[in-house]
Design an enzyme around this catalytic site. Structure first.
Site, PDB file in Angstrom:
ATOM      1  N   GLY A 156     -30.726  40.228  10.166  1.00 21.52           N
ATOM      2  CA  GLY A 156     -29.943  41.216  10.440  1.00 21.52           C
ATOM      3  C   GLY A 156     -28.611  41.949   9.952  1.00 21.52           C
ATOM      4  O   GLY A 156     -28.812  41.689   7.952  1.00 21.52           O
ATOM      5  N   ARG A 179     -37.529  38.400  13.353  1.00 21.89           N
ATOM      6  CA  ARG A 179     -38.625  38.781  14.742  1.00 21.89           C
ATOM      7  C   ARG A 179     -39.349  39.693  14.052  1.00 21.89           C
ATOM      8  O   ARG A 179     -40.627  39.872  14.142  1.00 21.89           O
ATOM      9  CB  ARG A 179     -37.935  39.125  15.478  1.00 21.89           C
ATOM     10  CG  ARG A 179     -37.166  37.665  16.786  1.00 21.89           C
ATOM     11  CD  ARG A 179     -36.230  37.782  17.805  1.00 21.89           C
ATOM     12  NE  ARG A 179     -35.144  39.034  17.185  1.00 21.89           N
ATOM     13  CZ  ARG A 179     -35.127  39.098  18.174  1.00 21.89           C
ATOM     14  NH1 ARG A 179     -34.580  39.276  19.054  1.00 21.89           N
ATOM     15  NH2 ARG A 179     -33.293  40.104  17.804  1.00 21.89           N
ATOM     16  N   ILE A 238     -24.281  29.503   9.983  1.00 23.52           N
ATOM     17  CA  ILE A 238     -23.161  30.698  10.521  1.00 23.52           C
ATOM     18  C   ILE A 238     -23.743  31.375  12.099  1.00 23.52           C
ATOM     19  O   ILE A 238     -22.663  32.823  12.155  1.00 23.52           O
ATOM     20  CB  ILE A 238     -22.641  31.535   9.347  1.00 23.52           C
ATOM     21  CG1 ILE A 238     -23.634  31.961   8.716  1.00 23.52           C
ATOM     22  CG2 ILE A 238     -21.600  30.891   8.604  1.00 23.52           C
ATOM     23  CD1 ILE A 238     -23.074  33.057   8.161  1.00 23.52           C
ATOM     24  N   ARG A 240     -24.754  31.278  15.803  1.00 25.14           N
ATOM     25  CA  ARG A 240     -24.332  30.468  16.781  1.00 25.14           C
ATOM     26  C   ARG A 240     -24.777  28.854  17.352  1.00 25.14           C
ATOM     27  O   ARG A 240     -25.605  28.445  17.138  1.00 25.14           O
ATOM     28  CB  ARG A 240     -25.003  31.239  17.763  1.00 25.14           C
ATOM     29  CG  ARG A 240     -24.162  32.298  18.596  1.00 25.14           C
ATOM     30  CD  ARG A 240     -23.484  32.149  18.760  1.00 25.14           C
ATOM     31  NE  ARG A 240     -22.200  33.267  19.151  1.00 25.14           N
ATOM     32  CZ  ARG A 240     -21.097  34.286  18.075  1.00 25.14           C
ATOM     33  NH1 ARG A 240     -21.109  33.685  17.254  1.00 25.14           N
ATOM     34  NH2 ARG A 240     -20.709  34.953  18.785  1.00 25.14           N
ATOM     35  N   GLU A 269     -18.833  23.507  21.836  1.00 28.99           N
ATOM     36  CA  GLU A 269     -17.765  24.479  21.003  1.00 28.99           C
ATOM     37  C   GLU A 269     -16.730  24.729  21.854  1.00 28.99           C
ATOM     38  O   GLU A 269     -17.328  25.220  22.363  1.00 28.99           O
ATOM     39  CB  GLU A 269     -18.010  25.050  19.436  1.00 28.99           C
ATOM     40  CG  GLU A 269     -18.274  26.316  19.721  1.00 28.99           C
ATOM     41  CD  GLU A 269     -18.302  27.522  18.696  1.00 28.99           C
ATOM     42  OE1 GLU A 269     -17.685  28.147  18.591  1.00 28.99           O
ATOM     43  OE2 GLU A 269     -18.992  26.608  17.732  1.00 28.99           O
ATOM     44  N   HIS A 287     -15.335  27.340  13.394  1.00 30.78           N
ATOM     45  CA  HIS A 287     -15.418  29.106  13.573  1.00 30.78           C
ATOM     46  C   HIS A 287     -15.016  30.085  13.937  1.00 30.78           C
ATOM     47  O   HIS A 287     -14.273  30.841  14.060  1.00 30.78           O
ATOM     48  CB  HIS A 287     -15.991  29.221  15.755  1.00 30.78           C
ATOM     49  CG  HIS A 287     -16.866  30.526  15.884  1.00 30.78           C
ATOM     50  ND1 HIS A 287     -17.884  30.609  16.953  1.00 30.78           N
ATOM     51  CD2 HIS A 287     -16.928  31.612  15.667  1.00 30.78           C
ATOM     52  CE1 HIS A 287     -17.805  31.323  17.302  1.00 30.78           C
ATOM     53  NE2 HIS A 287     -18.242  32.088  16.505  1.00 30.78           N
ATOM     54  N   ILE A 288     -14.624  30.118  12.159  1.00 29.94           N
ATOM     55  CA  ILE A 288     -13.681  31.008  11.538  1.00 29.94           C
ATOM     56  C   ILE A 288     -14.215  32.486  10.401  1.00 29.94           C
ATOM     57  O   ILE A 288     -13.412  32.810   9.411  1.00 29.94           O
ATOM     58  CB  ILE A 288     -12.726  30.755  10.521  1.00 29.94           C
ATOM     59  CG1 ILE A 288     -13.619  29.384   9.830  1.00 29.94           C
ATOM     60  CG2 ILE A 288     -12.044  29.862  11.944  1.00 29.94           C
ATOM     61  CD1 ILE A 288     -12.414  28.968   8.666  1.00 29.94           C
TER      62      ILE A 288
END
Length: 329
Positions: A156, A179, A238, A240, A269, A287-288
């Site tokens: 994406g 996909r 990076i 999920r 998390e 998660h930054i």
């Protein structure tokens, strides 16, 4: 005319609260107090809208206790905290914040790739522990980045950003799996070649995960997939938490079946699988990937604009379930 009531579920920038207060009666969690699911549901009673983050699960149970709720605006591009089917069934709009974080997140993904390949965290820990006493020819020797093969799973906006950084800047040979295949012109712009997932896993020197989370993507990288990768390969996530089987990854790292990993997201998390904390060959960040002040402000502003646009003008900027728009409530 009275203003609609909204809930801001997590601490956000004061200027965003000021903006929202021009249009709404705002209950804001500026203390950033953790809420249970039951507390969240109670806070949502009487609210027409909610400013949410990935931390707040909006599902049928919560919706049943918040009959006045009309919109949840996520300050995130991901929205796996939303049960979108349940929201649509109840006529509740969901929105997210795409585009505004693309370049910043791609920057961080590439930084995490570099840190992983060059063993930066591992060597820093060694230095800080006072263990560095002399130079040796192979001390923390990592893997090459320039001229190597970059594999991207999920092509994406962010995946394309990583490809654009890698191909011309570092001379990387870029492969991707998605996909659906990109249009030829976009492939050419990214200098990327479409391959099967199996070929991607077998070929990549650096595998970067940027696919959205879904039930189908859960543990898209597990023990079987890790077994296909080169022992010299690095994995960067990076995307999920839940895309990777963290327990299987920790075991592969411990047994050196892949060289290293860089992780910004984790299953469950903010808890991190304890086995990941015990292996040296992993770079861990909380998660930054989108964490610059300009980008986080832009994300918060877009979430606010979605609330204002929908509740004031009947239109949202980035709706996830646009079929809800126009439904009478």
């Amino acid at each position: 005319m009275s203003k609609p009531f909204i809930l801001v579920a997590r601490r956000v920038f004061p200027e965003i609260i000021d903006l929202l207060q021009r249009h709404f009666e705002v209950e804001a969690n500026q203390d950033d107090t953790p809420w249970t699911k039951a507390e969240l549901a109670r806070k949502l009673r009487g609210k027409a809208g909610a400013f949410t983050t990935g931390s707040e699960r909006i599902d049928a149970e919560v919706l049943a206790r918040a009959p006045e709720l009309r919109i949840c605006a996520n300050m995130a591009v991901g929205f796996n905290n939303f049960d979108l089917a349940a929201m649509t069934a109840r006529g509740v709009l969901g929105t997210n914040t795409p585009d505004v974080l693309t370049e910043t997140t791609a920057d961080f993904g590439f930084a995490l790739l570099m840190a992983t390949a060059r063993r930066m965290a591992e060597s820093e820990h060694y230095l800080r522990a006072g263990k560095w006493e002399r130079w040796t020819c192979d001390m923390f020797a990592g893997t090459e980045v320039h001229g190597s093969t970059l594999g991207i799973l999920g092509m994406g906006r962010i995946g394309q950003g990583i490809a654009r950084r890698g191909a011309p800047g570092f001379g990387l040979y870029v492969l991707y799996h998605n996909r659906s295949r990109l249009a030829p012109a976009l492939e050419a712009e990214c200098k990327a070649r479409y391959v099967s997932k199996e070929e991607l896993l077998r070929t990549a020197d650096h595998l970067v995960l940027v696919l959205p989370y879904s039930a189908q993507a859960h543990h898209a990288i597990g023990a079987a997939e890790l077994a296909l990768m080169k022992p010299t390969a690095n994995l960067v996530n990076i995307a999920r938490g839940g895309i990777v089987d963290d327990a299987a990854l920790a075991q592969a790292l411990r047994e050196r079946r892949i060289a290293a990993a860089g992780l910004d997201v984790f299953e469950g998390e903010p808890k991190v699988h304890p086995a990941l904390l015990e292996v040296p060959n992993v770079v861990l960040t909380p998660h930054i990937a989108s964490a610059t002040i300009p980008t986080r402000l832009a994300m918060a502003r877009l979430a606010a604009d979605n609330l204002i646009g929908f509740l004031v003008n009947g239109k949202a900027v980035t709706p996830l379930n646009p079929e809800v728009l126009g439904q009478a409530r």
